[in-house]
Structure formats: C-alpha cells, structure tokens
Design a protein around this motif. Structure first.
Motif, PDB file in Angstrom:
ATOM      1  N   MET A   1       0.831  -1.184   0.000  1.00 34.21           N
ATOM      2  CA  MET A   1       0.000   0.000   0.000  1.00 34.21           C
ATOM      3  C   MET A   1       0.873   1.243   0.000  1.00 34.21           C
ATOM      4  O   MET A   1       1.937   1.234   0.578  1.00 34.21           O
ATOM      5  CB  MET A   1      -0.874   0.055   1.251  1.00 34.21           C
ATOM      6  CG  MET A   1      -1.901  -1.012   1.365  1.00 34.21           C
ATOM      7  SD  MET A   1      -2.884  -0.697   2.843  1.00 34.21           S
ATOM      8  CE  MET A   1      -4.042  -2.008   2.656  1.00 34.21           C
TER       9      MET A   1
ATOM     10  N   LEU B   1       1.211   5.179   1.264  1.00 30.16           N
ATOM     11  CA  LEU B   1       0.780   5.914   2.439  1.00 30.16           C
ATOM     12  C   LEU B   1      -0.042   7.114   1.996  1.00 30.16           C
ATOM     13  O   LEU B   1      -0.029   7.499   0.825  1.00 30.16           O
ATOM     14  CB  LEU B   1       1.999   6.367   3.238  1.00 30.16           C
ATOM     15  CG  LEU B   1       2.865   5.235   3.785  1.00 30.16           C
ATOM     16  CD1 LEU B   1       4.207   5.773   4.245  1.00 30.16           C
ATOM     17  CD2 LEU B   1       2.155   4.511   4.906  1.00 30.16           C
TER      18      LEU B   1
ATOM     19  N   CYS C   1       5.428   6.625  -3.888  1.00 31.51           N
ATOM     20  CA  CYS C   1       5.545   6.111  -2.515  1.00 31.51           C
ATOM     21  C   CYS C   1       5.811   4.611  -2.524  1.00 31.51           C
ATOM     22  O   CYS C   1       5.042   3.834  -3.080  1.00 31.51           O
ATOM     23  CB  CYS C   1       4.272   6.396  -1.732  1.00 31.51           C
ATOM     24  SG  CYS C   1       4.330   5.763  -0.035  1.00 31.51           S
TER      25      CYS C   1
ATOM     26  N   GLU D   1       6.669   3.268   0.598  1.00 36.15           N
ATOM     27  CA  GLU D   1       6.710   3.072   2.049  1.00 36.15           C
ATOM     28  C   GLU D   1       8.151   2.895   2.525  1.00 36.15           C
ATOM     29  O   GLU D   1       8.423   2.225   3.499  1.00 36.15           O
ATOM     30  CB  GLU D   1       5.869   1.871   2.468  1.00 36.15           C
ATOM     31  CG  GLU D   1       4.408   1.995   2.153  1.00 36.15           C
ATOM     32  CD  GLU D   1       3.635   0.747   2.487  1.00 36.15           C
ATOM     33  OE1 GLU D   1       3.884   0.144   3.548  1.00 36.15           O
ATOM     34  OE2 GLU D   1       2.775   0.376   1.681  1.00 36.15           O
TER      35      GLU D   1
ATOM     36  N   GLU E   1      11.480   1.202   7.815  1.00 40.90           N
ATOM     37  CA  GLU E   1      10.160   1.755   8.108  1.00 40.90           C
ATOM     38  C   GLU E   1       9.995   3.070   7.363  1.00 40.90           C
ATOM     39  O   GLU E   1      10.978   3.744   7.030  1.00 40.90           O
ATOM     40  CB  GLU E   1       9.971   1.982   9.600  1.00 40.90           C
ATOM     41  CG  GLU E   1      10.896   3.002  10.204  1.00 40.90           C
ATOM     42  CD  GLU E   1      10.698   3.168  11.700  1.00 40.90           C
ATOM     43  OE1 GLU E   1      10.844   4.297  12.181  1.00 40.90           O
ATOM     44  OE2 GLU E   1      10.382   2.175  12.371  1.00 40.90           O
ATOM     45  N   PRO E   2       8.745   3.448   7.078  1.00 39.72           N
ATOM     46  CA  PRO E   2       8.508   4.716   6.375  1.00 39.72           C
ATOM     47  C   PRO E   2       9.034   5.898   7.188  1.00 39.72           C
ATOM     48  O   PRO E   2       8.673   6.084   8.349  1.00 39.72           O
ATOM     49  CB  PRO E   2       6.985   4.771   6.253  1.00 39.72           C
ATOM     50  CG  PRO E   2       6.527   3.359   6.366  1.00 39.72           C
ATOM     51  CD  PRO E   2       7.503   2.706   7.299  1.00 39.72           C
TER      52      PRO E   2
ATOM     53  N   PRO F   1      -1.334   7.282   7.655  1.00 40.68           N
ATOM     54  CA  PRO F   1      -1.659   5.860   7.645  1.00 40.68           C
ATOM     55  C   PRO F   1      -1.471   5.251   6.254  1.00 40.68           C
ATOM     56  O   PRO F   1      -1.202   5.962   5.276  1.00 40.68           O
ATOM     57  CB  PRO F   1      -3.140   5.849   8.031  1.00 40.68           C
ATOM     58  CG  PRO F   1      -3.662   7.105   7.392  1.00 40.68           C
ATOM     59  CD  PRO F   1      -2.526   8.115   7.546  1.00 40.68           C
ATOM     60  N   LEU F   2      -1.648   3.940   6.171  1.00 43.91           N
ATOM     61  CA  LEU F   2      -1.675   3.277   4.873  1.00 43.91           C
ATOM     62  C   LEU F   2      -2.921   3.716   4.129  1.00 43.91           C
ATOM     63  O   LEU F   2      -3.979   3.914   4.724  1.00 43.91           O
ATOM     64  CB  LEU F   2      -1.690   1.756   5.055  1.00 43.91           C
ATOM     65  CG  LEU F   2      -0.409   1.146   5.607  1.00 43.91           C
ATOM     66  CD1 LEU F   2      -0.635  -0.318   5.943  1.00 43.91           C
ATOM     67  CD2 LEU F   2       0.725   1.299   4.615  1.00 43.91           C
ATOM     68  N   ASN F   3      -2.808   3.857   2.829  1.00 47.13           N
ATOM     69  CA  ASN F   3      -3.947   4.227   1.998  1.00 47.13           C
ATOM     70  C   ASN F   3      -4.714   2.952   1.654  1.00 47.13           C
ATOM     71  O   ASN F   3      -4.218   2.126   0.898  1.00 47.13           O
ATOM     72  CB  ASN F   3      -3.455   4.927   0.730  1.00 47.13           C
ATOM     73  CG  ASN F   3      -4.585   5.465  -0.113  1.00 47.13           C
ATOM     74  OD1 ASN F   3      -5.709   4.978  -0.058  1.00 47.13           O
ATOM     75  ND2 ASN F   3      -4.284   6.464  -0.909  1.00 47.13           N
TER      76      ASN F   3
ATOM     77  N   VAL G   1      -3.632  -0.874  -2.550  1.00 43.75           N
ATOM     78  CA  VAL G   1      -3.067  -2.051  -1.898  1.00 43.75           C
ATOM     79  C   VAL G   1      -1.904  -2.580  -2.740  1.00 43.75           C
ATOM     80  O   VAL G   1      -2.070  -2.888  -3.919  1.00 43.75           O
ATOM     81  CB  VAL G   1      -4.142  -3.146  -1.729  1.00 43.75           C
ATOM     82  CG1 VAL G   1      -3.547  -4.383  -1.088  1.00 43.75           C
ATOM     83  CG2 VAL G   1      -5.307  -2.613  -0.905  1.00 43.75           C
TER      84      VAL G   1
ATOM     85  N   LYS H   1       4.764  -6.052  -0.529  1.00 38.08           N
ATOM     86  CA  LYS H   1       6.155  -5.627  -0.379  1.00 38.08           C
ATOM     87  C   LYS H   1       6.913  -5.851  -1.687  1.00 38.08           C
ATOM     88  O   LYS H   1       7.744  -5.028  -2.076  1.00 38.08           O
ATOM     89  CB  LYS H   1       6.822  -6.365   0.778  1.00 38.08           C
ATOM     90  CG  LYS H   1       8.208  -5.856   1.061  1.00 38.08           C
ATOM     91  CD  LYS H   1       8.766  -6.396   2.347  1.00 38.08           C
ATOM     92  CE  LYS H   1      10.132  -5.778   2.589  1.00 38.08           C
ATOM     93  NZ  LYS H   1      10.664  -6.096   3.895  1.00 38.08           N
TER      94      LYS H   1
END
Length: 86
Positions: free
Chosen positions: A1, A3, A38, A40, A47-48, A60-62, A66, A69
C-alpha cells in the motif's frame, strides 16, 4: 500500500524532506503523497521515514492502494534504477 496524509496534518514540513523518493508535496490544504512514488521506504529503510518523523500521527496506509512488499520493491527499482532483489 502507499501511504496517505490525512487532514490532521499540521503542515509542520518535517515529512517532505524525509521522503527518499520525493513522493511528498504541499497540497492545497495539507501535504500529500504521490502514490506512484511512494514505496513506504521499501528499498531505502526498514520503516517509512515520514511516519517516523510525523509529530501528529497522520500518515496511515492508503486503503485504496493495496500493494505487496514485492510490488513496492519493484516500484523502488523503477524509481531509483537500483536492483535490490537477490
């Protein structure tokens, strides 16, 4: 996903320079994230970075975008030209 930045954003300017893909930009009301850029931070960091520096927890995740990885890693490779898979 990818962000996303919610309207709780206080426009503090810390997320934009933290993004290694330059996916964050100033929108009309708050900062926004280009989902095409993006990853992430996959390929760059564990980590983002925008999430880690945000003082108000508004990234947050959008749920509308979706991505696995693996898909994020492929996007990273296209954006940067770096090959990270073994």
């Amino acid at each position: 996903m990818a962000l996303m930045i919610t309207d709780e954003c206080i426009n503090c300017d810390v997320c934009e320079p933290a993004c290694p893909n330059e996916a964050i930009y100033q929108g009309q009301e708050v900062y926004e994230i280009d989902p095409d850029l993006c990853t992430e931070c996959v390929g760059h960091y564990d980590e983002p970075q925008c999430v880690s520096v945000c003082p108000v927890d508004c990234i947050p995740l959008n749920p509308n975008i979706v991505e696995t990885k693996e898909q994020l890693l492929i996007k990273f490779e296209k954006i940067t030209g770096k090959w990270e898979r073994v």
